[in-house]
Design a protein around this motif. Structure first.
Motif, PDB file in Angstrom:
ATOM      1  N   ARG A   1       3.247 -40.777 -39.088  1.00 35.45           N
ATOM      2  CA  ARG A   1       4.277 -39.150 -40.599  1.00 35.45           C
ATOM      3  C   ARG A   1       5.252 -38.902 -40.246  1.00 35.45           C
ATOM      4  O   ARG A   1       5.390 -39.270 -41.308  1.00 35.45           O
TER       5      ARG A   1
ATOM      6  N   LYS B   1       6.257 -37.171 -45.621  1.00 35.04           N
ATOM      7  CA  LYS B   1       5.342 -36.377 -46.063  1.00 35.04           C
ATOM      8  C   LYS B   1       4.264 -36.454 -47.378  1.00 35.04           C
ATOM      9  O   LYS B   1       3.922 -35.864 -47.480  1.00 35.04           O
TER      10      LYS B   1
ATOM     11  N   SER C   1      -2.097 -37.008 -49.731  1.00 36.61           N
ATOM     12  CA  SER C   1      -1.302 -36.339 -49.402  1.00 36.61           C
ATOM     13  C   SER C   1      -0.416 -36.098 -50.597  1.00 36.61           C
ATOM     14  O   SER C   1      -1.266 -35.071 -51.351  1.00 36.61           O
TER      15      SER C   1
ATOM     16  N   LEU D   1      10.905 -32.401 -51.596  1.00 36.08           N
ATOM     17  CA  LEU D   1      10.478 -32.455 -49.935  1.00 36.08           C
ATOM     18  C   LEU D   1      12.032 -31.386 -50.361  1.00 36.08           C
ATOM     19  O   LEU D   1      11.463 -30.288 -48.933  1.00 36.08           O
TER      20      LEU D   1
ATOM     21  N   GLU E   1       0.076 -27.228 -43.946  1.00 41.75           N
ATOM     22  CA  GLU E   1       0.285 -28.278 -43.220  1.00 41.75           C
ATOM     23  C   GLU E   1       0.999 -27.600 -41.692  1.00 41.75           C
ATOM     24  O   GLU E   1       2.053 -27.202 -42.034  1.00 41.75           O
TER      25      GLU E   1
ATOM     26  N   ARG F   1       4.203 -26.851 -40.312  1.00 38.77           N
ATOM     27  CA  ARG F   1       5.649 -27.687 -40.700  1.00 38.77           C
ATOM     28  C   ARG F   1       6.371 -27.977 -39.846  1.00 38.77           C
ATOM     29  O   ARG F   1       7.202 -29.116 -40.134  1.00 38.77           O
TER      30      ARG F   1
ATOM     31  N   GLN G   1       7.354 -32.027 -38.783  1.00 39.20           N
ATOM     32  CA  GLN G   1       8.798 -33.532 -39.166  1.00 39.20           C
ATOM     33  C   GLN G   1       9.561 -31.707 -39.901  1.00 39.20           C
ATOM     34  O   GLN G   1       8.898 -31.422 -40.603  1.00 39.20           O
TER      35      GLN G   1
ATOM     36  N   GLY H   1       8.928 -30.788 -43.399  1.00 42.85           N
ATOM     37  CA  GLY H   1       8.367 -30.391 -43.491  1.00 42.85           C
ATOM     38  C   GLY H   1       7.671 -28.997 -42.910  1.00 42.85           C
ATOM     39  O   GLY H   1       6.685 -28.512 -43.707  1.00 42.85           O
TER      40      GLY H   1
END
Length: 255
Positions: free
Chosen positions: A136, A141, A151, A200, A247, A249, A252, A255
């Protein structure tokens, strides 16, 4: 989007109110737990009492504040309980104020499916699926699909499909959608013609508070952004801008 296409007269996107899952997620992160302690499946996680109050506040704002977007004629909700209860609370308050509103659900507004990662914090993902966490990190992301999950591109496909239905079924009407963080962000991706980097960055820098409002106005056959992540409606109740619930966070930094 094709400027010649019919559109709703206005589109309001509301992230669901605070849920018991949001509270459990915050507790798991603060205690460095690997698992979020939620008994229900994701589709059945309910609103907290505060979350219901936030939804009712949105309805009062829409019906009473002339600076708010127009009162919706139709509400379409994710079937997941926290979003559906948000929509029902909004519909109830609007009807009590004398507005005739239609309420329906659409599975295309459901939460992003995290597959094997469902119920895990970022710490839990790294501990239990280190190879997937690394994959990932490498893929990013936007394009990464957890095993058994979706996704962001998969969610964007749902959004594009739903927008086509809204154009066909609700052209010229005021529409409110009750959904989830990743879904609302993918509406922004599609409606504002954003790329991977832009959406993002928005998701990282401007996470959506519970019952925040993102609104578009219909103009010349297009839907144009009026406000994004607006928390005016819930300021007198309480703004809860917890980590997004789509998800873990901290897998990564972006995210």
């Amino acid at each position: 989007m094709n400027a010649a296409l019919p559109q709703p007269a206005g589109l309001v996107l509301v992230r669901h109110g605070q849920s018991t899952g949001n509270l459990a997620d915050a507790h798991a992160r603060s205690t460095h737990a690997e698992v979020v302690d939620v008994a229900e499946r994701d589709a059945d996680v309910p609103l907290s009492p505060l979350g219901r109050a936030q939804a009712e506040a949105v309805a009062r704002w829409l019906s009473q504040d002339p600076a708010a977007p127009p009162v919706p004629e139709v509400l379409v909700s994710s079937p997941y309980l926290r979003a559906h209860d948000t929509a029902r609370a909004i519909a109830h308050e609007l009807r009590a104020a004398g507005h005739d509103v239609e309420l329906r659900t659409d599975e295309r507004l459901r939460e992003r499916d995290l597959g094997w990662w469902d119920g895990l914090t970022g710490l839990g993902v790294r501990a239990r699926f280190p190879e997937e966490a690394e994959r990932r990190r490498r893929i990013g992301k936007f394009y990464y699909r957890p095993p058994g999950g979706e996704s962001w591109c998969d969610v964007a496909l749902r959004v594009r499909s739903l927008l086509a239905s809204l154009r066909e079924e609700h052209a010229g009407r005021q529409v409110l959608l009750a959904s989830h963080q990743a879904v609302v962000m993918n509406f922004r991706l599609v409606l504002e013609d954003l790329d991977e980097e832009s959406v993002l960055r928005l998701d990282a820098e401007q996470p959506l508070a519970n019952c925040s409002v993102t609104a578009y106005r219909g103009e010349a056959g297009r839907l144009l952004l009026d406000r994004a992540g607006d928390t005016t409606a819930v300021r007198d109740v309480r703004v809860t801008d917890d980590p997004v619930d789509d998800e873990p966070r901290d897998v990564q930094p972006q995210g």
